[in-house]
Design a protein around this motif. Structure first.
Motif, mmCIF file in Angstrom:
data_model
loop_
_atom_site.group_PDB
_atom_site.id
_atom_site.type_symbol
_atom_site.label_atom_id
_atom_site.label_comp_id
_atom_site.label_asym_id
_atom_site.label_seq_id
_atom_site.Cartn_x
_atom_site.Cartn_y
_atom_site.Cartn_z
ATOM 1 N N ASN A 1 66.247 -104.610 -72.176
ATOM 2 C CA ASN A 1 65.897 -105.811 -71.404
ATOM 3 C C ASN A 1 65.027 -106.792 -72.178
ATOM 4 O O ASN A 1 64.755 -107.885 -71.689
ATOM 5 C CB ASN A 1 65.227 -105.426 -70.083
ATOM 6 C CG ASN A 1 63.914 -104.683 -70.278
ATOM 7 O OD1 ASN A 1 63.465 -104.456 -71.395
ATOM 8 N ND2 ASN A 1 63.296 -104.287 -69.177
ATOM 9 N N SER B 1 73.798 -101.476 -69.991
ATOM 10 C CA SER B 1 72.330 -101.461 -69.988
ATOM 11 C C SER B 1 71.825 -100.027 -70.051
ATOM 12 O O SER B 1 72.567 -99.072 -69.787
ATOM 13 C CB SER B 1 71.789 -102.119 -68.720
ATOM 14 O OG SER B 1 72.079 -101.320 -67.580
ATOM 15 N N ALA C 1 69.654 -98.624 -67.999
ATOM 16 C CA ALA C 1 69.590 -98.032 -66.661
ATOM 17 C C ALA C 1 70.968 -97.611 -66.166
ATOM 18 O O ALA C 1 71.132 -96.538 -65.576
ATOM 19 C CB ALA C 1 68.951 -99.020 -65.688
ATOM 20 N N ASP D 1 61.288 -98.054 -63.523
ATOM 21 C CA ASP D 1 60.662 -99.306 -63.948
ATOM 22 C C ASP D 1 61.165 -100.455 -63.085
ATOM 23 O O ASP D 1 62.372 -100.613 -62.878
ATOM 24 C CB ASP D 1 61.004 -99.534 -65.420
ATOM 25 C CG ASP D 1 60.317 -100.752 -66.013
ATOM 26 O OD1 ASP D 1 59.492 -101.370 -65.324
ATOM 27 O OD2 ASP D 1 60.624 -101.078 -67.175
ATOM 28 N N ASP E 1 63.213 -106.042 -65.148
ATOM 29 C CA ASP E 1 64.649 -106.293 -65.030
ATOM 30 C C ASP E 1 65.436 -105.456 -66.033
ATOM 31 O O ASP E 1 64.900 -104.870 -66.974
ATOM 32 C CB ASP E 1 64.981 -107.779 -65.114
ATOM 33 C CG ASP E 1 64.630 -108.413 -66.450
ATOM 34 O OD1 ASP E 1 64.181 -107.694 -67.365
ATOM 35 O OD2 ASP E 1 64.792 -109.642 -66.591
ATOM 36 N N THR E 2 66.741 -105.383 -65.815
ATOM 37 C CA THR E 2 67.582 -104.411 -66.495
ATOM 38 C C THR E 2 68.120 -104.912 -67.828
ATOM 39 O O THR E 2 68.057 -104.216 -68.838
ATOM 40 C CB THR E 2 68.749 -104.018 -65.570
ATOM 41 O OG1 THR E 2 68.201 -103.470 -64.359
ATOM 42 C CG2 THR E 2 69.657 -102.988 -66.209
ATOM 43 N N ALA E 3 68.664 -106.103 -67.854
ATOM 44 C CA ALA E 3 69.264 -106.665 -69.070
ATOM 45 C C ALA E 3 69.527 -108.147 -68.836
ATOM 46 O O ALA E 3 69.433 -108.634 -67.705
ATOM 47 C CB ALA E 3 70.566 -105.942 -69.420
ATOM 48 N N ASP F 1 71.942 -108.454 -66.165
ATOM 49 C CA ASP F 1 71.619 -107.755 -64.915
ATOM 50 C C ASP F 1 70.135 -107.945 -64.661
ATOM 51 O O ASP F 1 69.303 -107.224 -65.203
ATOM 52 C CB ASP F 1 71.972 -106.268 -65.045
ATOM 53 C CG ASP F 1 71.617 -105.463 -63.791
ATOM 54 O OD1 ASP F 1 71.029 -106.033 -62.847
ATOM 55 O OD2 ASP F 1 71.909 -104.250 -63.770
ATOM 56 N N LYS G 1 65.396 -102.093 -63.033
ATOM 57 C CA LYS G 1 66.100 -100.908 -63.534
ATOM 58 C C LYS G 1 66.160 -99.800 -62.488
ATOM 59 O O LYS G 1 67.148 -99.075 -62.387
ATOM 60 C CB LYS G 1 65.420 -100.409 -64.812
ATOM 61 C CG LYS G 1 65.655 -101.306 -66.024
ATOM 62 C CD LYS G 1 65.320 -100.604 -67.324
ATOM 63 C CE LYS G 1 63.834 -100.466 -67.552
ATOM 64 N NZ LYS G 1 63.176 -101.764 -67.766
ATOM 65 N N HIS H 1 69.104 -98.623 -60.165
ATOM 66 C CA HIS H 1 70.243 -97.851 -60.660
ATOM 67 C C HIS H 1 70.068 -96.350 -60.434
ATOM 68 O O HIS H 1 71.032 -95.598 -60.628
ATOM 69 C CB HIS H 1 70.435 -98.103 -62.158
ATOM 70 C CG HIS H 1 70.952 -99.468 -62.488
ATOM 71 N ND1 HIS H 1 72.297 -99.763 -62.553
ATOM 72 C CD2 HIS H 1 70.295 -100.627 -62.771
ATOM 73 C CE1 HIS H 1 72.456 -101.041 -62.865
ATOM 74 N NE2 HIS H 1 71.256 -101.589 -63.002
ATOM 75 N N TYR H 2 68.859 -95.902 -60.040
ATOM 76 C CA TYR H 2 68.559 -94.479 -60.132
ATOM 77 C C TYR H 2 68.768 -93.711 -58.828
ATOM 78 O O TYR H 2 68.716 -92.487 -58.826
ATOM 79 C CB TYR H 2 67.128 -94.278 -60.623
ATOM 80 C CG TYR H 2 66.856 -94.881 -61.983
ATOM 81 C CD1 TYR H 2 67.892 -95.100 -62.881
ATOM 82 C CD2 TYR H 2 65.568 -95.233 -62.374
ATOM 83 C CE1 TYR H 2 67.658 -95.662 -64.120
ATOM 84 C CE2 TYR H 2 65.317 -95.784 -63.629
ATOM 85 C CZ TYR H 2 66.364 -96.006 -64.489
ATOM 86 O OH TYR H 2 66.121 -96.560 -65.725
#
Length: 461
Positions: free
Chosen positions: A57, A78, A80, A153, A156-158, A161, A165, A168-169
């Protein structure tokens, strides 16, 4: 990203990486794993083309490797998204999230599971942590068991995106430590931060559990509509997991935990600070909810070491102790300095700060920063890291922070770079001083330069 690289290598993939300037502890970790890191970024690093590019990111359009991946249509994802697809699917996802404390709490939780595995191998965890957990010597582990512990976290992811993050989990169980305004580069205000955490809470299934700090109205707001069981921890009488009789004695932090009105356990650990007692209690509560015994939890916390760059003693020279801490936010700075006060009550405490995180480089929390730094006896400030990248109207002005500290009675100086800081402070340092170096980056090698200067001042006879 370094932790994910290690996990992918364990799966049998050939992994390489790129960075502008890698620095410890992660550069050391990757070197030890034999994972090459190419510096700086260059299109040639993607020739021949890899099967997959994982984009962190920190990178945006204009980066030569992103441009190469787009032009050549190399498959990319990414961190995540790949973590979920490769490692979390089919496992029990245990997520630790919050503005502060998540790296340490994740490390504590992983160590509790590891100790519990001595009696029941099914508890041995896989994990990914945003720092090197000293009990493991690594920031990741991969096992064939079901439990996967991951630091969640909110950043942001990327570049493609912009959601956090942790979305996504898909946690089966969640620890929520704190919710404060942070990451001023991507969140407009506290309301936006709370929205992100509310979305995370909304992903926990009804059968799951959330362990949440009870000393924050923001946390309360974020968990109030949870569909699962919520257990609160903290100091209030209403907490499900209540901390009482917290003290620092004989070099240890000790406290009692009351569970729903009765004594559950007396805990101790080597880490200092009220914030670390809170982190440990959160980890204990979640582990207990997942069936880990009180004895295993107690033993794990008693043997827990720390995390690299969290209150890490880097050197002791001439009676001067140098501490490294990953400071990224005024609250984290305050808690770090308060913890050091409890361990070194008679020491003269120096805070050496590099405003480097995207929050500290901005003026939005400048008043909070002043109040946090007042916990120190002396303050040395560096200039704002890459100040030119912050819009003029948003920039922190460190000279104003220094002026406010001096006006409040805390001696403070501003120096343009590390060498100037060392020139200004080394001759003032004396036996018994404690120096807390506060930065979330490499700080131009101050962690090596200061000990070297002190060895010149205090040569070993």
């Amino acid at each position: 990203m370094a932790s994910l690289a290690g996990l992918l290598q364990l799966e049998g993939h050939r992994v390489t990486g790129s960075d502008k300037a890698a620095y410890p502890p992660m550069s050391d970790l990757l070197r030890g794993l034999g994972i090459p890191v190419m510096e700086p970024y260059a299109e040639a690093n993607l020739v021949p083309a890899p099967d997959l590019v994982v984009i962190g990111n920190a990178l945006s359009r204009g980066n030569p490797e992103i441009e190469r991946a787009l032009d050549a249509r190399i498959l990319f994802t990414s961190m995540a998204a790949l973590l979920r697809e490769e490692f979390l699917m089919g496992r029990t996802s245990l997520v630790v999230a919050g503005t502060h404390g998540k790296t340490t709490t994740t490390s504590m939780l992983a160590w509790i599971y590891q100790v519990a595995a001595r009696e029941n191998a099914e508890f041995e965890p896989s994990f990914l942590i945003g720092g090197v957990a000293e009990n493991f010597g690594l920031s990741f582990q991969l096992r064939p068991t079901r439990n996967f512990i991951v630091e969640g976290d909110e950043y942001d992811t990327a570049f493609f995106d912009k959601g956090p993050k942790f979305l996504h989990y898909f946690p089966d169980a969640l620890i929520l430590t704190h919710v404060e305004f942070d990451h001023a580069d991507i969140y407009a205000d506290l309301a936006a931060v709370k929205t992100a955490f509310k979305r995370l809470v909304n992903l926990v299934p009804r059968r799951g559990v959330i362990v949440a700090f009870d000393g924050s109205a923001n946390v309360s707001e974020c968990v109030e509509r949870a569909f699962c069981r919520v257990e609160r921890y903290g100091f209030s009488e209403s907490a499900h997991w209540r901390i009482v009789n917290l003290r620092h004695e004989d070099g240890l932090t000790r406290w009692d935990v009351w569970r729903d009105g009765s004594l559950w356990a007396s805990l101790e650990m080597s880490l200092a600070g009220e914030h670390n007692a809170l982190n440990a209690t959160a980890a204990a509560a979640l582990a207990s909810s997942q069936g880990i015994s009180r004895d295993a939890i107690t033993a794990a916390l008693a043997s827990f070491k720390s995390v690299k760059r969290r209150l890490e003693v880097r050197a002791e020279i001439g009676g001067i102790t140098i501490i490294d801490d990953f400071a990224h936010h005024p609250t984290a700075i305050r808690e770090t300095l308060r913890a050091l006060r409890s361990v070194y009550p008679s020491a003269r405490l120096w805070a050496v700060l590099e405003p480097r995180s995207n929050t500290l480089r901005r003026k939005v929390l400048a008043n909070d920063l002043v109040e946090s730094l007042r916990q120190a006896d002396r303050v040395m400030m560096a200039g704002v890291y890459q100040q030119e990248r912050i819009p003029e109207e948003e920039r922190l002005h460190p000279e104003e922070v220094v002026r406010a500290l001096n006006a409040a009675g805390t001696p403070a100086e501003l120096s343009p770079d590390v060498n100037a800081i060392l020139d200004a402070m080394v001759h003032q340092l004396q036996h018994g001083d404690v120096v807390a170096i506060l930065s979330n980056g490499g700080f131009d090698g101050i962690y090596e330069k200061l000990p070297a200067r002190l060895r010149e001042k205090f040569p070993v006879s």
